[in-house]
Design an enzyme around this catalytic site. Structure first.
Site, PDB file in Angstrom:
ATOM      1  N   ASN A  72       0.850  -1.190   0.000  1.00  0.00           N
ATOM      2  CA  ASN A  72       0.000   0.000   0.000  1.00  0.00           C
ATOM      3  C   ASN A  72       0.880   1.231   0.000  1.00  0.00           C
ATOM      4  O   ASN A  72       1.974   1.240   0.562  1.00  0.00           O
ATOM      5  CB  ASN A  72      -0.934   0.009   1.216  1.00  0.00           C
ATOM      6  CG  ASN A  72      -0.301   0.672   2.420  1.00  0.00           C
ATOM      7  OD1 ASN A  72      -0.273   1.897   2.526  1.00  0.00           O
ATOM      8  ND2 ASN A  72       0.256  -0.132   3.316  1.00  0.00           N
ATOM      9  N   CYS A 134       6.668   5.263   8.627  1.00  0.00           N
ATOM     10  CA  CYS A 134       5.818   5.175   7.442  1.00  0.00           C
ATOM     11  C   CYS A 134       6.674   5.302   6.190  1.00  0.00           C
ATOM     12  O   CYS A 134       7.354   6.307   5.997  1.00  0.00           O
ATOM     13  CB  CYS A 134       4.743   6.264   7.430  1.00  0.00           C
ATOM     14  SG  CYS A 134       3.725   6.162   5.938  1.00  0.00           S
ATOM     15  N   LYS A 169       7.002   3.185  17.060  1.00  0.00           N
ATOM     16  CA  LYS A 169       6.783   2.159  16.028  1.00  0.00           C
ATOM     17  C   LYS A 169       7.889   2.242  14.982  1.00  0.00           C
ATOM     18  O   LYS A 169       8.035   3.249  14.291  1.00  0.00           O
ATOM     19  CB  LYS A 169       5.410   2.320  15.375  1.00  0.00           C
ATOM     20  CG  LYS A 169       5.109   1.178  14.387  1.00  0.00           C
ATOM     21  CD  LYS A 169       3.644   1.130  13.994  1.00  0.00           C
ATOM     22  CE  LYS A 169       3.377  -0.022  13.029  1.00  0.00           C
ATOM     23  NZ  LYS A 169       1.971  -0.090  12.619  1.00  0.00           N
ATOM     24  N   ASN A 196       6.758  -1.996  11.108  1.00  0.00           N
ATOM     25  CA  ASN A 196       5.919  -1.369  10.106  1.00  0.00           C
ATOM     26  C   ASN A 196       6.174  -2.124   8.790  1.00  0.00           C
ATOM     27  O   ASN A 196       6.840  -3.157   8.784  1.00  0.00           O
ATOM     28  CB  ASN A 196       6.275   0.120   9.985  1.00  0.00           C
ATOM     29  CG  ASN A 196       5.121   0.946   9.440  1.00  0.00           C
ATOM     30  OD1 ASN A 196       4.416   0.525   8.510  1.00  0.00           O
ATOM     31  ND2 ASN A 196       4.909   2.120   9.998  1.00  0.00           N
ATOM     32  N   GLY A 269      -2.693  -6.751  11.371  1.00  0.00           N
ATOM     33  CA  GLY A 269      -2.848  -5.684  10.384  1.00  0.00           C
ATOM     34  C   GLY A 269      -3.556  -6.118   9.127  1.00  0.00           C
ATOM     35  O   GLY A 269      -4.791  -6.170   9.050  1.00  0.00           O
TER      36      GLY A 269
END
Lengths: 306, 246
Positions: A72, A134, A169, A196, A269
């Site tokens: 994604n 991220c 994270k 992540n 997730g």
């Protein structure tokens, strides 16, 4: 007599009825899943990564399927911290009564600081999860989490503005995860959440172009589970603070494996996106899996593998 | 409201060499509007396959899909009796609570299927729909007879002129001098844009986007509209004319 299987765990003083937490970015603010089941079966919920300002995220297409997973490049679409506090949080509190983990992201130290200071005032939030990993945003997100110094700096700045437990994270896209986790611990982090997504890419061979508009994105799903277990193991063995394990978890057996590697709680997730009932079904399967493995108290097995 | 269930394949047959119709039996109570879609789990695929609903009744749902990749290739080989894990009732669907009397339904290629149940619904509400269906060529044409059997006027357009009006669906509107007071459409993006520009009635457009979950959680299929960000899977796939940003 029916045996009681104790699934409860404790994260920095926050008691969870079970260790299963839907991972940030796969569960929104709970609204969509509340149409499928009663969310109160969940140990906690980590809500959608929130930034200071509202974001649309990256151009579409921003989803690509892979073997046993997906990529994604959503890019932190969210309504912004103020709207999260005024609209999403009160609604989430109505549909969910267990601990809420606030996932905060940012593009500068000041932004992390500002968002965490705001969320610190919200009674509903029990844990802050600071996303320095991220892969889908430039000049922020992951760039803070790939160096021990910058990860530590974010930790220090955030810890200075909140009394809530702070989990950092981390990204798996690094050469030395232990050094980064330790730097966060020394800077005052109360816990570490990992992993992540892994930076990945797919190419449409007919069009000769990347599948994703942003070219690359974060790879998640069953396929990354072994990477996650390895990193949880490494970090749990190097740090004293608790670890939330995340990455490719799709069964009760995976939850137990990750806890044996050292995770105190386990996030689910991508599995939620394939099966909206995934987290609920994993929780329901836990007692049977504990029985099979001769585990009476789940907290007994945290980090049992050396 | 949308739910997950197990559905049994009753039939799976070709309408053209690449387009198949599959009829599934199971709980259809969560499908409430024309233009919604279902999301099908396939063995060995991580993500489900979102397919629009062509028709449904109390116990069956009909989908029409084009074989375009390994997922739909897998579906092509399925036979009656096989079972599928499916999420139903997804998407907003078309609205019919308006005062249109002569709605025009335009479907292009695999955008044709959702028009079928919509046409039935509009007829049941006493409206007089006209249907235009567009394809590249005659070999790709399907559902002309099915629409005619509903008793509505059907205009076919093919890009190469091998069937019906030669040209695009917008040419068919002009040539057939179709009168309408509301537009519903589903098809490729260039067709939707051409219809948007060529018409001025109230209109609803059904969009496609690559989806992750299909039920609004992952934000994978978001788009910008005049009323803010929307998720094609949850707030769409149908958007009204006044909210669209091209």
């Amino acid at each position: 007599m029916v045996k009681h299987y104790d699934t409860s765990v404790e994260l920095c003083g926050v008691k969870l009825a079970n260790p299963v937490i839907p991972a940030s970015g796969t569960f929104g603010f709970g609204r969509e899943f509340a149409e499928y089941y009663d969310l109160d079966c969940l140990g906690a919920i980590s809500f959608k990564g929130t930034t200071r300002d509202a974001r649309f995220g990256n151009p579409t297409p921003r989803i690509a399927e892979c073997t046993s997973g997906l990529i994604n490049s959503v890019g932190l679409q969210n309504p912004g911290i103020d709207k999260v506090i005024s609209e999403e949080l009160p609604h989430l509190r109505q549909i969910f009564h267990n601990p809420i983990v606030a996932n905060i992201s940012g593009f500068s130290l000041e932004e992390y600081e500002e968002c965490c200071a705001k969320i610190d005032k919200e009674e509903q939030v029990e844990i802050i999860e600071v996303n320095v990993s991220c892969p889908n945003v430039h000049n922020g997100g992951m760039s803070f989490g790939t160096q021990p110094e910058s990860a530590a700096e974010v930790t220090r700045r955030v810890k200075a503005v909140t009394t809530k437990p702070v989990f950092i994270k981390l990204s798996p896209n690094v050469t030395d995860i232990v050094a980064i986790a330790r730097a966060c611990e020394e800077a005052g982090a109360d816990g570490i959440c990992l992993i992540n997504t892994l930076l990945g890419m797919r190419i449409d061979t007919v069009r000769r172009k990347p599948v994703i508009a942003n070219k690359m994105g974060g790879f998640s799903g069953d396929a990354i589970f072994p990477v996650a277990v390895r990193m949880v193991y490494q970090v749990a063995n190097a740090c004293k603070i608790p670890v939330m394990g995340c990455g490719g978890v799709s069964s009760a057996s995976d939850v137990i494996e990750m806890m044996m590697a050292g995770a105190t709680a386990v996030q689910v997730g991508a599995a939620n996106l394939k099966n909206p009932y995934a987290a609920k079904e994993i929780i329901e399967a836990l007692p049977k899996e504990m029985e099979r493995l001769g585990i009476e108290r789940l907290s007994d097995i945290i980090g049992i593998v050396k | 409201m949308y739910k997950k269930g197990i559905y049994t394949i009753l039939s799976n047959e070709p309408l053209t060499p690449a387009v198949y119709r599959m009829v599934l039996e199971g709980d259809t109570q969560y499908i409430t509007r024309s233009g919604q879609f279902i999301n099908i789990e396939l063995t060995g695929k991580f993500l489900r396959r979102p397919i629009s609903v062509a028709d449904y009744d109390e116990r069956t749902v009909t989908i029409i899909y084009k074989v375009v990749g390994s997922g739909t290739e897998q579906m092509r080989g399925m036979v009656a009796g096989e079972k599928l894990d499916i999420l139903t009732g997804l998407g907003n669907g078309f609205s019919t609570d308006n005062d249109a009397k002569r709605p025009l339904l335009v479907g292009g290629g695999v955008g044709v299927p959702p028009m079928y149940n919509l046409c039935k619904r509009l007829l049941s509400e006493g409206k007089r729909p006209t249907v235009i269906i567009g394809f590249n060529t005659k070999a790709e044409l399907f559902y002309e007879e099915e629409f005619k059997a509903l008793g509505v006027d059907v205009v076919v357009a093919t890009a190469d002129g091998s069937a019906g009006v030669k040209g695009f669906v917008t040419d068919a509107i002009r040539e057939a001098k179709v009168e309408f007071d509301y537009l519903y459409t589903c098809g490729p993006l260039p067709m939707l844009k051409a219809l948007y520009d060529a018409t001025d009635t109230p209109a609803e457009f059904s969009f496609e986007e690559r989806m992750g979950c299909g039920f609004g959680a992952c934000m994978g299929c978001s788009c910008k509209t005049k009323y803010g960000n929307k998720r094609i899977c949850k707030d769409g796939p149908v958007l009204k004319r006044e909210e669209i940003i091209w």
